[in-house]
Design a protein around this motif. Structure first.
Motif, PDB file in Angstrom:
ATOM      1  N   ALA A   1       0.843  -1.204   0.000  1.00 42.06           N
ATOM      2  CA  ALA A   1       0.000   0.000   0.000  1.00 42.06           C
ATOM      3  C   ALA A   1       0.878   1.254   0.000  1.00 42.06           C
ATOM      4  N   PHE A   2       0.363   2.329  -0.566  1.00 36.22           N
ATOM      5  CA  PHE A   2       1.113   3.573  -0.667  1.00 36.22           C
ATOM      6  C   PHE A   2       0.792   4.476   0.526  1.00 36.22           C
ATOM      7  N   ASP A   3       1.746   5.366   0.874  1.00 32.19           N
ATOM      8  CA  ASP A   3       1.580   6.256   2.039  1.00 32.19           C
ATOM      9  C   ASP A   3       0.941   7.578   1.682  1.00 32.19           C
ATOM     10  N   PHE A   4       1.026   7.964   0.406  1.00 31.75           N
ATOM     11  CA  PHE A   4       0.524   9.278   0.001  1.00 31.75           C
ATOM     12  C   PHE A   4      -0.071   9.172  -1.399  1.00 31.75           C
ATOM     13  N   TYR A   5      -1.221   9.825  -1.603  1.00 29.69           N
ATOM     14  CA  TYR A   5      -1.903   9.822  -2.899  1.00 29.69           C
ATOM     15  C   TYR A   5      -1.961  11.242  -3.435  1.00 29.69           C
ATOM     16  N   PRO A   6      -0.980  11.625  -4.274  1.00 32.39           N
ATOM     17  CA  PRO A   6      -0.929  13.006  -4.774  1.00 32.39           C
ATOM     18  C   PRO A   6      -2.174  13.395  -5.568  1.00 32.39           C
ATOM     19  N   GLU A   7      -2.847  12.414  -6.176  1.00 29.83           N
ATOM     20  CA  GLU A   7      -4.057  12.710  -6.974  1.00 29.83           C
ATOM     21  C   GLU A   7      -5.164  13.341  -6.129  1.00 29.83           C
ATOM     22  N   VAL A   8      -5.146  13.092  -4.807  1.00 33.73           N
ATOM     23  CA  VAL A   8      -6.126  13.724  -3.922  1.00 33.73           C
ATOM     24  C   VAL A   8      -5.447  14.536  -2.815  1.00 33.73           C
ATOM     25  N   GLY A   9      -4.109  14.608  -2.864  1.00 36.73           N
ATOM     26  CA  GLY A   9      -3.371  15.405  -1.880  1.00 36.73           C
ATOM     27  C   GLY A   9      -3.547  14.940  -0.448  1.00 36.73           C
ATOM     28  N   LEU A  10      -3.711  13.627  -0.268  1.00 31.38           N
ATOM     29  CA  LEU A  10      -3.946  13.102   1.074  1.00 31.38           C
ATOM     30  C   LEU A  10      -2.988  11.955   1.377  1.00 31.38           C
ATOM     31  N   THR A  11      -2.597  11.858   2.634  1.00 33.98           N
ATOM     32  CA  THR A  11      -1.884  10.655   3.064  1.00 33.98           C
ATOM     33  C   THR A  11      -2.879   9.506   3.107  1.00 33.98           C
ATOM     34  N   ARG A  12      -2.357   8.299   3.151  1.00 30.87           N
ATOM     35  CA  ARG A  12      -3.241   7.134   3.247  1.00 30.87           C
ATOM     36  C   ARG A  12      -4.121   7.225   4.493  1.00 30.87           C
ATOM     37  N   ALA A  13      -3.520   7.624   5.619  1.00 30.29           N
ATOM     38  CA  ALA A  13      -4.285   7.714   6.875  1.00 30.29           C
ATOM     39  C   ALA A  13      -5.405   8.747   6.749  1.00 30.29           C
ATOM     40  N   GLU A  14      -5.095   9.891   6.146  1.00 32.86           N
ATOM     41  CA  GLU A  14      -6.125  10.926   5.956  1.00 32.86           C
ATOM     42  C   GLU A  14      -7.243  10.436   5.048  1.00 32.86           C
ATOM     43  N   LEU A  15      -6.858   9.750   3.973  1.00 31.08           N
ATOM     44  CA  LEU A  15      -7.874   9.262   3.036  1.00 31.08           C
ATOM     45  C   LEU A  15      -8.759   8.202   3.698  1.00 31.08           C
ATOM     46  N   LEU A  16      -8.149   7.277   4.420  1.00 27.86           N
ATOM     47  CA  LEU A  16      -8.941   6.236   5.090  1.00 27.86           C
ATOM     48  C   LEU A  16      -9.901   6.856   6.108  1.00 27.86           C
ATOM     49  N   ASP A  17      -9.458   7.904   6.821  1.00 25.25           N
ATOM     50  CA  ASP A  17     -10.352   8.606   7.760  1.00 25.25           C
ATOM     51  C   ASP A  17     -11.559   9.183   7.037  1.00 25.25           C
ATOM     52  N   LYS A  18     -11.295   9.818   5.906  1.00 27.08           N
ATOM     53  CA  LYS A  18     -12.378  10.429   5.124  1.00 27.08           C
ATOM     54  C   LYS A  18     -13.354   9.368   4.627  1.00 27.08           C
ATOM     55  N   LEU A  19     -12.822   8.252   4.143  1.00 25.94           N
ATOM     56  CA  LEU A  19     -13.686   7.189   3.620  1.00 25.94           C
ATOM     57  C   LEU A  19     -14.527   6.582   4.736  1.00 25.94           C
TER      58      LEU A  19
END
Ligand code: GDP
Ligand code: FE
Ligand code: FE
Ligand code: FE
Length: 198
Positions: A1-19
């Motif tokens: 798994a990746f730590d950062f997703y530049p396409e949405v400007g979020l770290t994995r942890a931030e993205l998982l929180d949002k989801l």
């Protein structure tokens, strides 16, 4: 798994929180499973951008729990095909859901948006990423339906196009058995891929 997703400007942890804030626990588990399946399919079938495959998996059902009203407003706001108003959440969460994803997450990557757009109904003309997401959604580790093992064998080992065909044939059969309308693009996908199944 990746730590950062530049396409949405979020770290994995931030993205998982949002989801997880935007969907049930069950769907949150499903999207993580789809991301893992998409990553594995990308490796198997040489899709070069593993991060984008994973991100498409994480985001594909982002809009699934939105209200019907939200989708109806989006169809009007973006002047989408008015025939969409005759359908329901099953068809809307991909085809219309990409507008919600753009609004909420600022995603602009057209390859990821396209794969999410058609992840339910497919298309007669699918890119490698489109096929990966379409099939990952069907074979992810949490799926238990009759035939999932045959689908996984095609998807992970034998032939990704045949996996697209298998999924579409079985989805069409399922929908006819339920006596529900089939979205015309699903039929186009069926016609384009059915010959891939030997
Ligand atoms: P999910 O979002 O992970 O549950 O999976 P999908 O996005 O692939 O499918 C959502 C639902 O839409 C499933 O219940 C499918 O059987 C259904 N579905 C797929 N294609 C069609 C179609 O052409 N017409 C209708 N009415 N439903 C469809
Ligand atoms: Fe979906
Ligand atoms: Fe699907
Ligand atoms: Fe899904």
């Amino acid at each position: 798994a990746f730590d950062f997703y530049p396409e949405v400007g979020l770290t994995r942890a931030e993205l998982l929180d949002k989801l997880s804030a935007n969907m049930s626990e069950k769907r949150f588990q499903h999207v993580q499973n789809v991301a893992q399946a998409a990553l594995r399919l990308a490796e198997r079938w040489d899709y070069p951008d593993l991060r984008k495959a994973e991100l498409a998996g994480l985001l594909h059902d982002y809009a699934k729990e939105e209200t019907d009203d939200t989708f109806i407003h989006l169809i009007q706001k973006y002047q989408l095909d008015p025939d969409l108003l005759n359908w329901n959440n099953n068809v809307w969460h991909g085809l219309v859901g990409i507008y919600k994803i753009q609004e909420d997450l600022g995603l602009t990557d057209s390859e990821i948006l396209r794969a999410i757009e058609i992840h339910t109904v497919g298309s007669a003309d699918m890119t490698l990423l489109d096929k990966i997401l379409y099939v990952a959604d069907y074979v992810e580790a949490g799926r238990t339906f009759e035939g999932v093992e045959a689908a996984r064998l095609l998807a992970y080992e034998q032939d990704l196009n045949a996996a697209v065909a298998y999924e579409t044939v079985h989805t069409v059969a399922f929908l006819t058995s339920k006596h529900v309308r089939i979205y015309p693009q699903t039929i186009l996908t069926y016609n384009a891929y059915v010959d891939q199944l030997k």
